[in-house]
Design a protein around this motif. Structure first.
Motif, mmCIF file in Angstrom:
data_model
loop_
_atom_site.group_PDB
_atom_site.id
_atom_site.type_symbol
_atom_site.label_atom_id
_atom_site.label_comp_id
_atom_site.label_asym_id
_atom_site.label_seq_id
_atom_site.Cartn_x
_atom_site.Cartn_y
_atom_site.Cartn_z
ATOM 1 N N PHE A 21 -10.801 -0.608 -1.641
ATOM 2 C CA PHE A 21 -10.549 -0.627 -0.196
ATOM 3 C C PHE A 21 -9.425 -1.612 0.125
ATOM 4 C CE2 PHE A 21 -11.679 -2.580 3.987
ATOM 5 C CZ PHE A 21 -11.358 -1.488 4.778
ATOM 6 N N ALA A 22 -9.495 -2.804 -0.493
ATOM 7 C CA ALA A 22 -8.451 -3.803 -0.253
ATOM 8 C C ALA A 22 -7.080 -3.286 -0.698
ATOM 9 C CB ALA A 22 -8.793 -5.098 -0.987
ATOM 10 N N LEU A 23 -7.039 -2.617 -1.871
ATOM 11 C CA LEU A 23 -5.765 -2.066 -2.344
ATOM 12 C C LEU A 23 -5.253 -0.972 -1.414
ATOM 13 C CD1 LEU A 23 -6.466 -1.870 -6.191
ATOM 14 C CD2 LEU A 23 -4.979 -3.492 -5.000
ATOM 15 N N THR A 50 3.032 -6.380 12.893
ATOM 16 C CA THR A 50 2.665 -5.005 12.551
ATOM 17 C C THR A 50 1.594 -4.983 11.469
ATOM 18 O OG1 THR A 50 4.912 -4.243 13.088
ATOM 19 C CG2 THR A 50 3.557 -2.805 11.711
ATOM 20 N N SER A 51 1.741 -5.858 10.485
ATOM 21 C CA SER A 51 0.755 -5.907 9.392
ATOM 22 C C SER A 51 -0.621 -6.297 9.920
ATOM 23 C CB SER A 51 1.211 -6.912 8.327
ATOM 24 O OG SER A 51 2.452 -6.540 7.776
ATOM 25 N N ALA A 55 -3.912 -3.884 9.825
ATOM 26 C CA ALA A 55 -5.134 -4.310 9.131
ATOM 27 C C ALA A 55 -6.307 -4.393 10.096
ATOM 28 C CB ALA A 55 -4.913 -5.652 8.443
ATOM 29 N N ALA A 56 -6.037 -4.861 11.334
ATOM 30 C CA ALA A 56 -7.104 -4.967 12.334
ATOM 31 C C ALA A 56 -7.644 -3.596 12.713
ATOM 32 C CB ALA A 56 -6.585 -5.691 13.576
ATOM 33 N N GLY A 181 -12.314 3.723 8.307
ATOM 34 C CA GLY A 181 -11.292 2.734 8.643
ATOM 35 C C GLY A 181 -9.940 3.085 8.040
ATOM 36 N N ILE A 182 -9.945 3.562 6.785
ATOM 37 C CA ILE A 182 -8.697 3.931 6.130
ATOM 38 C C ILE A 182 -8.008 5.081 6.868
ATOM 39 C CG2 ILE A 182 -7.762 4.951 4.000
ATOM 40 C CD1 ILE A 182 -9.800 3.353 2.435
ATOM 41 N N LEU A 183 -8.796 5.973 7.448
ATOM 42 C CA LEU A 183 -8.242 7.143 8.122
ATOM 43 C C LEU A 183 -7.936 6.903 9.595
ATOM 44 C CD1 LEU A 183 -10.648 9.850 6.628
ATOM 45 C CD2 LEU A 183 -8.344 9.299 5.865
#
Length: 636
Positions: A21-23, A50-51, A55-56, A181-183
């Protein structure tokens, strides 16, 4: 692998999931930064902002989805259109499903899960969801009910129970939250593009570009998400197939279900691909159509050949041709029809084995018992059939009634001593009212006092799904009552105390499943005093002679702490001293729990014999510590 090794593997997989997940987050953040840099330019401060925002969004998306699944297995089943199967259902196919699930739950030593049917799904599929066996739910498609015979349905349910027992459910439900979250970025970009920017001009153009970036990056998230699911799920599906075969004593049921998926027109693909995508890693069969690197399941032919090594692809093609014209064979249809009304599965000779006397001796060893935890065998399924058939019909009916389930379970906890029982009655009356107290005492005197020791835990397992239907305030009052009843004084038997603890654990976990879903990490050396207390109470409970009790205690300590000397010191307050040991012992590392089970068994069996009542005490202690132990009837 045994239960403890699989639990340890599940914990390692959970850690790997966090790393993946972190990667994935880092990859998505880098892609967004690159896209923003190309589209808008900007300095380092803008890229940092932006980062952080990216991430948030991912983090809050995962937290939001996990929060929506706090209710555990029931939440997942309801969100995907499941309809609850009532305990008293009269529909033949639903009654058959409930009977199969109940038998497998009793044979596994876990509470009966909630059962759901996906009524609008004609494909053959199923899934198990939840954080622990106490909040588990099993969902089956209507297509599976209509197309599978009893043996095949049994194979599918046994496959899903493997996920219940081995920690896969907990991992799978967390995976839903992580992947959501990734999507998130892709979902946001799609919504903006679908509904427009709401205006014109330079600002609208920037929003449109941002939406396009989010949508493109969403595909990166989709790639990572599918890769993670495939990596986590594929090997576990093969293990679940193997466990199902071990459990149901034959390969034909599970292999038959897989053949029907492979040869039927609908297969296992669900009608709602968007919903199926989210739970694809939890399903019995591929519900979306993934293949190659993204496949969450091994190929169907490979799964069938693992069960029937001589099976060839040409045979599958032949089944497809025949079933495309007339469906499954007439023999199979007759089998399904003939077995639909059977309340229990047929046993060799047609006569269930008789339960042994409470004083019957079992020949067990500590490694043997540890190897049995969460590994039901063909004999366990046969025993479950015998146990359910031996339960009095009146008690089985009470276990299905909302108003009767609390008095029934409390009745199991009432002491044989009249003075203690009177104090317990007062505790029940003070919290739940005089009618519940009177009903519990009446059940204890008229039906439960003479109940065979091997029937108490199964009766509680059958009653638990109905208990969970009570409103949360009533369940809270019930938990308080259970605690008060088992802690009335030190005269409460160790079995009654441990059964009360087991009920508390199950109710607490069903009320707030996600709070208690974790793998332990403590080692045996950090809980020396807790081991000493538990083994001393167990040893003292089984022996009137102090010398024999001390020898039993030392036999257990030799298993778990062979290099340490912790003197035998039975606590003054007896079983009540165990209040302080449960949480530390339950937090043990999975492999340390294996040693713990061996130590408890060594203390109980140090004299070379274990009677049925002692075996049920062992099962109750193991259940309270999340090490479900099947009945051990075959070793009488």
């Amino acid at each position: 692998m045994n239960f403890f090794e699989r639990q340890a593997a599940a914990r390692r997989t959970s850690t790997r999931l966090i790393v993946l997940f972190a990667l994935a987050v880092l990859g998505i953040v880098a892609a967004v930064d690159l896209a923003v840099l190309i589209a808008f330019g900007g300095g380092g401060g803008g890229l940092i902002a932006t980062s952080v925002i990216t991430a948030a969004i991912i983090g809050f998306g995962s937290l939001y989805r996990m929060a929506s699944l706090r209710g555990g297995g029931e939440s997942v089943a309801l969100q995907f259109g499941g309809t609850l199967v009532a305990e008293g259902t009269t529909e033949t196919s639903l009654r058959r499903l409930r009977n199969v699930v109940e038998e497998i739950a009793i044979a596994s030593g876990v509470p009966v899960p909630k059962i759901y049917v996906l009524e609008h799904e004609a494909a053959i599929n199923a899934f198990a969801a939840g954080y622990s066996p106490s909040d588990a739910a099993i969902a089956v498609t209507r297509g599976a009910l209509d197309q599978l015979n009893r043996d095949e349905l049994q194979g599918v349910i046994a496959h899903e129970f493997s996920h219940v027992l081995n920690g896969d459910m907990r991992l799978n439900i967390r995976l839903i939250g992580v992947l959501f979250g990734i999507l998130m970025l892709g979902l946001i970009g799609r919504k903006i593009l679908q509904h427009g920017t709401g205006g014109r001009g330079r600002g609208a153009g920037a929003v449109l570009i941002a939406a396009l970036i989010a949508l493109l990056v969403g595909y990166i998230g989709l790639f990572f998400g599918r890769m993670i699911k495939a990596g986590v799920s594929r090997s576990r599906e093969s293990l679940a197939d193997a466990s199902a075969v071990q459990f149901t004593r034959q390969t034909t049921g599970l292999a038959g279900a897989l053949k029907k998926i492979a040869a039927s027109q609908g297969g296992s693909k669900l009608s709602q691909p968007g919903d199926a995508e989210e739970v694809s890693h939890m399903l019995f069969g591929d519900g979306v159509g993934f293949s190659g690197l993204f496949a969450t399941h091994p190929p169907l032919l490979q799964r069938i050949q693992a069960l029937e090594p001589g099976f060839r692809e040409e045979e599958l093609d032949d089944l497809r041709r025949r079933w495309s014209v007339r469906g499954p064979s007439a023999e199979d249809a007759n089998l399904r029809k003939g077995k639909a009304d059977d309340s229990r599965s047929p046993l060799p000779g047609g006569i269930p084995p008789i339960l042994p006397a409470a004083a019957a001796q079992l020949n067990v060893t500590p490694p043997m018992v540890a190897a049995q935890v969460a590994r039901p065998t063909p004999d366990d399924y046969e025993r479950a059939d015998s146990i359910v058939a031996s339960l009095p019909d009146a008690l089985r009916e009470l276990a299905k009634q909302r108003d009767a389930v609390m008095p029934l379970l409390l009745g199991l906890l009432l002491d044989l001593s009249a003075p203690v029982r009177e104090k317990q009655r007062a505790e029940i009356e003070a919290r739940l009212g005089g009618e519940v107290a009177a009903s519990a005492l009446r059940l204890r005197d008229q039906q439960l006092a003479s109940l065979h020791p091997m029937l108490r835990l199964p009766l509680a397992a059958l009653a638990f799904p109905v208990l969970r239907l009570r409103p949360r305030p009533e369940l809270g009052a019930f938990m308080d009552t259970v605690h008060a009843v088992v802690n009335t004084d030190g005269q409460v038997s160790l079995f009654e105390y441990c059964l009360g603890r087991l009920l508390e654990v199950q109710v607490r976990e069903s009320l707030d499943p996600s709070q208690y879903a974790r793998f332990g990490r403590r080692k045996t050396g950090s809980v020396k005093q807790e081991f000493s207390t538990l083994l001393a109470v167990v040893a003292q409970s089984g022996h009137d002679d102090a010398g024999a009790a001390q020898r039993a205690y030392l036999a257990g300590m030799q298993r778990v702490l062979p290099r340490d000397h912790v003197p035998y010191a039975p606590p003054a307050n007896g079983v009540l001293a165990l209040d302080a040991v449960w949480e530390p012992l339950d937090a043990l590392d999975p492999l340390a729990k294996q040693v713990m089970v061996e130590a408890i068994t060594a203390a109980i069996s140090h004299d070379g014999r274990v009677v049925v009542a002692e075996a049920e005490l062992l099962r109750t202690i193991c259940g309270a510590l999340h090490c479900p132990l099947p009945p051990m009837l075959e070793r009488a």
